[in-house]
Design a protein around this motif. Structure first.
Motif, PDB file in Angstrom:
ATOM      1  N   UNK A  87     -11.526  -1.548   0.299  1.00  0.00           N
ATOM      2  CA  UNK A  87     -11.783  -2.946  -0.022  1.00  0.00           C
ATOM      3  C   UNK A  87     -11.744  -3.765   1.240  1.00  0.00           C
ATOM      4  N   UNK A 130       1.964  -0.281 -11.989  1.00  0.00           N
ATOM      5  CA  UNK A 130       2.775  -0.681 -10.840  1.00  0.00           C
ATOM      6  C   UNK A 130       3.169   0.508  -9.975  1.00  0.00           C
ATOM      7  N   UNK A 131       3.432   1.635 -10.608  1.00  0.00           N
ATOM      8  CA  UNK A 131       3.767   2.847  -9.843  1.00  0.00           C
ATOM      9  C   UNK A 131       2.520   3.322  -9.096  1.00  0.00           C
ATOM     10  N   UNK A 134       1.630   0.856  -6.292  1.00  0.00           N
ATOM     11  CA  UNK A 134       2.564   1.008  -5.176  1.00  0.00           C
ATOM     12  C   UNK A 134       2.223   2.231  -4.332  1.00  0.00           C
ATOM     13  N   UNK A 137      -1.029   1.557  -2.385  1.00  0.00           N
ATOM     14  CA  UNK A 137      -0.785   0.599  -1.297  1.00  0.00           C
ATOM     15  C   UNK A 137       0.026   1.230  -0.166  1.00  0.00           C
ATOM     16  N   UNK A 138       0.943   2.149  -0.492  1.00  0.00           N
ATOM     17  CA  UNK A 138       1.704   2.839   0.556  1.00  0.00           C
ATOM     18  C   UNK A 138       0.771   3.676   1.428  1.00  0.00           C
ATOM     19  N   UNK A 139      -0.210   4.344   0.788  1.00  0.00           N
ATOM     20  CA  UNK A 139      -1.188   5.124   1.553  1.00  0.00           C
ATOM     21  C   UNK A 139      -2.056   4.208   2.410  1.00  0.00           C
ATOM     22  N   UNK A 140      -2.486   3.081   1.820  1.00  0.00           N
ATOM     23  CA  UNK A 140      -3.352   2.154   2.552  1.00  0.00           C
ATOM     24  C   UNK A 140      -2.598   1.503   3.716  1.00  0.00           C
ATOM     25  N   UNK A 141      -1.325   1.178   3.478  1.00  0.00           N
ATOM     26  CA  UNK A 141      -0.500   0.580   4.537  1.00  0.00           C
ATOM     27  C   UNK A 141      -0.353   1.572   5.699  1.00  0.00           C
ATOM     28  N   UNK A 142      -0.104   2.835   5.361  1.00  0.00           N
ATOM     29  CA  UNK A 142       0.032   3.846   6.399  1.00  0.00           C
ATOM     30  C   UNK A 142      -1.258   3.987   7.213  1.00  0.00           C
ATOM     31  N   UNK A 144      -3.696   1.781   7.579  1.00  0.00           N
ATOM     32  CA  UNK A 144      -3.958   0.571   8.371  1.00  0.00           C
ATOM     33  C   UNK A 144      -3.029   0.507   9.585  1.00  0.00           C
ATOM     34  N   UNK A 145      -1.783   0.976   9.430  1.00  0.00           N
ATOM     35  CA  UNK A 145      -0.852   0.994  10.571  1.00  0.00           C
ATOM     36  C   UNK A 145      -1.356   1.954  11.644  1.00  0.00           C
ATOM     37  N   UNK A 146      -1.864   3.101  11.221  1.00  0.00           N
ATOM     38  CA  UNK A 146      -2.430   4.055  12.183  1.00  0.00           C
ATOM     39  C   UNK A 146      -3.630   3.446  12.912  1.00  0.00           C
ATOM     40  N   UNK A 147      -4.509   2.779  12.154  1.00  0.00           N
ATOM     41  CA  UNK A 147      -5.686   2.140  12.776  1.00  0.00           C
ATOM     42  C   UNK A 147      -5.257   1.092  13.797  1.00  0.00           C
TER      43      UNK A 147
ATOM     44  N   UNK B  89       6.164   3.506  11.391  1.00  0.00           N
ATOM     45  CA  UNK B  89       5.122   4.150  10.580  1.00  0.00           C
ATOM     46  C   UNK B  89       5.641   5.476  10.006  1.00  0.00           C
ATOM     47  N   UNK B 130       9.333  -0.898  -8.809  1.00  0.00           N
ATOM     48  CA  UNK B 130       7.917  -0.584  -8.586  1.00  0.00           C
ATOM     49  C   UNK B 130       7.074  -1.841  -8.420  1.00  0.00           C
ATOM     50  N   UNK B 137       4.433  -3.883  -0.340  1.00  0.00           N
ATOM     51  CA  UNK B 137       3.435  -3.037   0.314  1.00  0.00           C
ATOM     52  C   UNK B 137       2.087  -3.740   0.422  1.00  0.00           C
ATOM     53  N   UNK B 141       0.354  -4.147   3.872  1.00  0.00           N
ATOM     54  CA  UNK B 141      -1.011  -3.630   4.050  1.00  0.00           C
ATOM     55  C   UNK B 141      -1.910  -4.723   4.619  1.00  0.00           C
TER      56      UNK B 141
END
Lengths: 202, 202
Positions: A87, A130-131, A134, A137-142, A144-147, B89, B130, B137, B141
């Motif tokens: 997105x 919500x689970x 969450x 979003x944890x995967x997306x946050x990770x 984006x942090x790497x990028x 990270x 959650x 998150x 993100x």
């Protein structure tokens, strides 16, 4: 698009969700009732700054990139080979505005759009959302942090090496000029680095 | 640290959580029983690559940055002025490894560490976690996506302008050399851009 293909694509989203958390019949019904898969042809825009940033998209097949324009030049911000949600950037607490990113299909791509308003309704009506949200979003946050870390490495060569190390996607499936744009270097620089690395391996 | 100060700091975390979603007495009890605030003196490391990446931290007061070392040089990856969760990270589905980021207090900072294993237990035992986790998150993100886009803008001047536009934190509260490192430019370049912008405004 054939009705049977649409059913297949919505099922791909449901399979993804259920790989993250058990889902209930009521949740499945809401998804089946509300989602309409789309096919986006190679090189077409999925979203551009003339569009409101209303949806996120599950990529079932194809190749998609996000980019911004800076001083008339395209800068690739991320690349997706599928089986994930993508997105344009959107603050979770602010009203939905026109997108600042472009989303473009680099190959014919099958996507399942999911309106942000619909997701917010699911968060209220079905607890399991919500689970699932969450975990996504944890995967997306990770990612984006790497990028963000990757883009801050000053040397083009070390940036490319870090990119390989992170192994975010299969390089052989993405046009080189896209990878160059994503890594903030000219295509010639990327080609030179790659051939140097190949020579070192021989 | 005084016991009354510890209570105040844990309450700051609880207030933050309850601003995101109603919390239950059982949840509050778990938090109060398990969290131990810490004071980190100016310039000290909160986490470095010799440490396992076991905790995230709620910053109540102070100033904290994340950085990596590349070729012996420090590159600031983010800056926090508080009232938010920070952490190095970590892939959500992989085993906890030593951190690849350094976390450093730039001022005396009061933090509440929250072990990742404890958070995972709360996700199972208290449903509201959650919703809270998802909202935190989503904010993280968004912030990481902004950092990733910012770092990809090639011109130092436009990068600084974009940084001001994003308004992620109060520039006047952060040492200039940190902002320069965060923006991937030399301190002299940042000073030159800033004085040029001031002159344009006069």
């Amino acid at each position: 698009m054939l009705e049977s293909r649409k059913v297949f694509l919505v099922n791909a989203v449901l399979n993804y969700f259920s790989s993250l958390n058990p889902i209930t019949p009521g949740f499945i019904q809401e998804i089946e009732k509300n989602l309409q898969p789309i096919l986006v042809k190679k090189n077409k825009y999925i979203l551009s700054p003339i569009d409101n940033n209303d949806d996120v998209f599950f990529v079932v097949s194809g190749l998609v990139r996000g980019f911004i324009k800076d001083d008339g030049k395209e800068i690739t911000t991320w690349i997706s080979l599928g089986n994930e949600f993508i997105g344009a950037i959107q603050h979770p607490d602010e009203n939905i505005q026109p997108s600042i990113e472009y989303l473009q299909a680099l190959e014919n791509s099958e996507l399942v759009p999911m309106p942000r308003t619909f997701i917010n309704k699911l968060y209220s009506s079905h607890q399991e959302t919500n689970v699932i949200g969450r975990k996504i979003l944890a995967l997306q946050y990770h990612a984006a942090s790497e990028r963000s870390i990757l883009a801050r490495i000053p040397s083009a060569e070390r940036r490319y090496e870090k990119f390989l190390e992170l192994n975010s996607f299969d390089v052989s499936k993405v046009p080189l000029r896209c990878i160059a744009s994503y890594l903030g270097m000219r295509l010639e620089t990327l080609s030179r680095i790659r051939s140097r690395l190949v020579k070192e391996l021989v």
